[in-house]
Design a protein around this motif. Structure first.
Motif, PDB file in Angstrom:
ATOM      1  N   GLU A  85       0.833  -1.201   0.000  1.00 53.63           N
ATOM      2  CA  GLU A  85       0.000   0.000   0.000  1.00 53.63           C
ATOM      3  C   GLU A  85       0.869   1.254   0.000  1.00 53.63           C
ATOM      4  O   GLU A  85       0.565   2.230  -0.679  1.00 53.63           O
ATOM      5  CB  GLU A  85      -0.906  -0.007   1.229  1.00 53.63           C
ATOM      6  N   ARG A  86       1.988   1.220   0.724  1.00 59.12           N
ATOM      7  CA  ARG A  86       2.850   2.385   0.806  1.00 59.12           C
ATOM      8  C   ARG A  86       3.508   2.683  -0.543  1.00 59.12           C
ATOM      9  O   ARG A  86       3.792   3.831  -0.877  1.00 59.12           O
ATOM     10  CB  ARG A  86       3.907   2.167   1.882  1.00 59.12           C
ATOM     11  N   SER A  87       3.773   1.647  -1.311  1.00 59.44           N
ATOM     12  CA  SER A  87       4.432   1.851  -2.598  1.00 59.44           C
ATOM     13  C   SER A  87       3.521   2.558  -3.593  1.00 59.44           C
ATOM     14  O   SER A  87       3.996   3.154  -4.548  1.00 59.44           O
ATOM     15  CB  SER A  87       4.876   0.501  -3.170  1.00 59.44           C
ATOM     16  N   LYS A  88       2.195   2.475  -3.372  1.00 61.25           N
ATOM     17  CA  LYS A  88       1.271   3.113  -4.300  1.00 61.25           C
ATOM     18  C   LYS A  88       0.719   4.425  -3.770  1.00 61.25           C
ATOM     19  O   LYS A  88       0.104   5.171  -4.508  1.00 61.25           O
ATOM     20  CB  LYS A  88       0.106   2.153  -4.596  1.00 61.25           C
ATOM     21  N   LYS A  89       0.915   4.719  -2.482  1.00 61.64           N
ATOM     22  CA  LYS A  89       0.319   5.899  -1.880  1.00 61.64           C
ATOM     23  C   LYS A  89       1.226   7.111  -2.051  1.00 61.64           C
ATOM     24  O   LYS A  89       2.434   7.033  -1.901  1.00 61.64           O
ATOM     25  CB  LYS A  89       0.046   5.651  -0.396  1.00 61.64           C
ATOM     26  N   ILE A  90       0.629   8.264  -2.362  1.00 65.00           N
ATOM     27  CA  ILE A  90       1.372   9.495  -2.548  1.00 65.00           C
ATOM     28  C   ILE A  90       1.687  10.104  -1.185  1.00 65.00           C
ATOM     29  O   ILE A  90       0.939   9.938  -0.216  1.00 65.00           O
ATOM     30  CB  ILE A  90       0.550  10.484  -3.399  1.00 65.00           C
ATOM     31  N   ASP A  91       2.830  10.817  -1.084  1.00 68.26           N
ATOM     32  CA  ASP A  91       3.275  11.349   0.205  1.00 68.26           C
ATOM     33  C   ASP A  91       2.672  12.712   0.532  1.00 68.26           C
ATOM     34  O   ASP A  91       3.047  13.317   1.528  1.00 68.26           O
ATOM     35  CB  ASP A  91       4.806  11.442   0.245  1.00 68.26           C
ATOM     36  N   PHE A  92       1.745  13.234  -0.291  1.00 69.37           N
ATOM     37  CA  PHE A  92       1.047  14.469   0.073  1.00 69.37           C
ATOM     38  C   PHE A  92      -0.443  14.163   0.211  1.00 69.37           C
ATOM     39  O   PHE A  92      -0.888  13.040  -0.069  1.00 69.37           O
ATOM     40  CB  PHE A  92       1.294  15.588  -0.944  1.00 69.37           C
ATOM     41  N   GLN A  93      -1.209  15.150   0.680  1.00 69.10           N
ATOM     42  CA  GLN A  93      -2.629  14.954   0.920  1.00 69.10           C
ATOM     43  C   GLN A  93      -3.460  15.896   0.062  1.00 69.10           C
ATOM     44  O   GLN A  93      -3.023  16.988  -0.291  1.00 69.10           O
ATOM     45  CB  GLN A  93      -2.981  15.191   2.412  1.00 69.10           C
ATOM     46  N   TRP A  94      -4.662  15.441  -0.247  1.00 69.85           N
ATOM     47  CA  TRP A  94      -5.683  16.289  -0.816  1.00 69.85           C
ATOM     48  C   TRP A  94      -6.657  16.685   0.291  1.00 69.85           C
ATOM     49  O   TRP A  94      -6.658  16.086   1.372  1.00 69.85           O
ATOM     50  CB  TRP A  94      -6.430  15.583  -1.945  1.00 69.85           C
TER      51      TRP A  94
END
Length: 269
Positions: A85-94
């Motif tokens: 999951e971490r490999s696909k998740k972006i490090d900023f937020q909407w």
């Protein structure tokens, strides 16, 4: 190719083409075939919000409610799923309620101009309002940037699954997992709940140069030794959320880089 596409447009003007399964009289079912190469998508990039709208964690609140003596249980299966999951998740937020952008690099393989009537995002995870765009791609123009926008209406983790198009009267749902050669740094991003939006205005004229990229507005004033100038700063909550705590900090730098800070906490809405 031009004659075939014109014939297709004539047919779809009488019977629109969609993503429905076609059942023949003999019981055979024809699955929908999306137009994944009209246009061809080469990359998908989730864009960060503008600097003035990006959420920031409040110092001092981070880690509250976390016990330092909490037990730690190791599980290889759990760690593997979290790593995936971490490999696909972006490090900023909407942010919920703010307009979010996804940039696609597309290519028109046709020797004529390609009109895409309806192009938008396919998402899952949160309630997302996609704002479709219409575009015209020049003939064999190479990679062309297209920005698709939308508004997340709820908080949570949102996944960009693909995009939908309408070309030559045929509507297509194109999933990224079925496309070949698409580059992406990740398609999942966290959507945080709605945040208050504070607007700052001053009585001084706006500066022609920004002193920092973190500043959305910069003003300038030149004073001589001993001169006094009155400054009015107006704060307005232009968002839909209540502003509970406000902290203002002023900083004065002299020629010797000596700083004087004044902090004024303000409570209330």
């Amino acid at each position: 190719k031009k004659e075939v596409t014109q014939s297709l447009e004539n047919y779809t003007s009488k019977c629109p083409g969609g993503m429905e399964v076609i059942s023949l009289p003999d019981g055979l079912k024809l699955p929908p075939v999306p137009f994944t190469k009209l246009p061809i998508v080469r990359s998908v990039t989730l864009l960060n919000l503008p600097v003035s709208l990006r959420p920031h964690k409040v110092k001092g609140l981070l880690g509250q409610g976390m016990s330092s003596a909490s037990p730690f249980i190791y599980s290889p299966i759990t760690m593997h799923s979290r790593g995936d999951e971490r490999s696909k998740k972006i490090d900023f937020q909407w942010v919920q309620g703010d307009v979010c952008e996804v940039q696609l690099m597309v290519y028109n393989p046709m020797p004529f101009e390609l009109r895409v009537e309806n192009m938008g995002l396919l998402t899952s995870g949160v309630d997302f309002e996609s704002l479709p765009a219409a575009l015209s791609l020049p003939a064999e123009s190479g990679l062309y940037p297209v920005t698709l926008v939308g508004v997340p209406r709820t908080a949570g983790n949102i996944t960009i699954n693909g995009y939908h198009t309408s070309v030559f009267g045929v509507s297509s749902d194109c999933l990224l997992e079925g496309l070949v050669g698409v580059k992406s740094s990740g398609c999942m991003v966290e959507v945080v709940p709605s945040l208050p939006r504070l607007q700052l205005c001053t009585s001084l004229p706006r500066s022609a140069h920004l002193s920092s990229e973190d500043l959305s507005t910069s003003v300038s004033l030149q004073l001589f030794n001993g001169e006094t100038q009155q400054l009015t700063i107006t704060l307005e909550n232009i968002g839909t959320e209540t502003l509970n705590t406000l902290e203002l900090t002023s900083k004065t730098l002299s020629t010797k880089e000596q700083s004087l800070q004044k902090t004024s906490p303000v409570g209330g809405a």
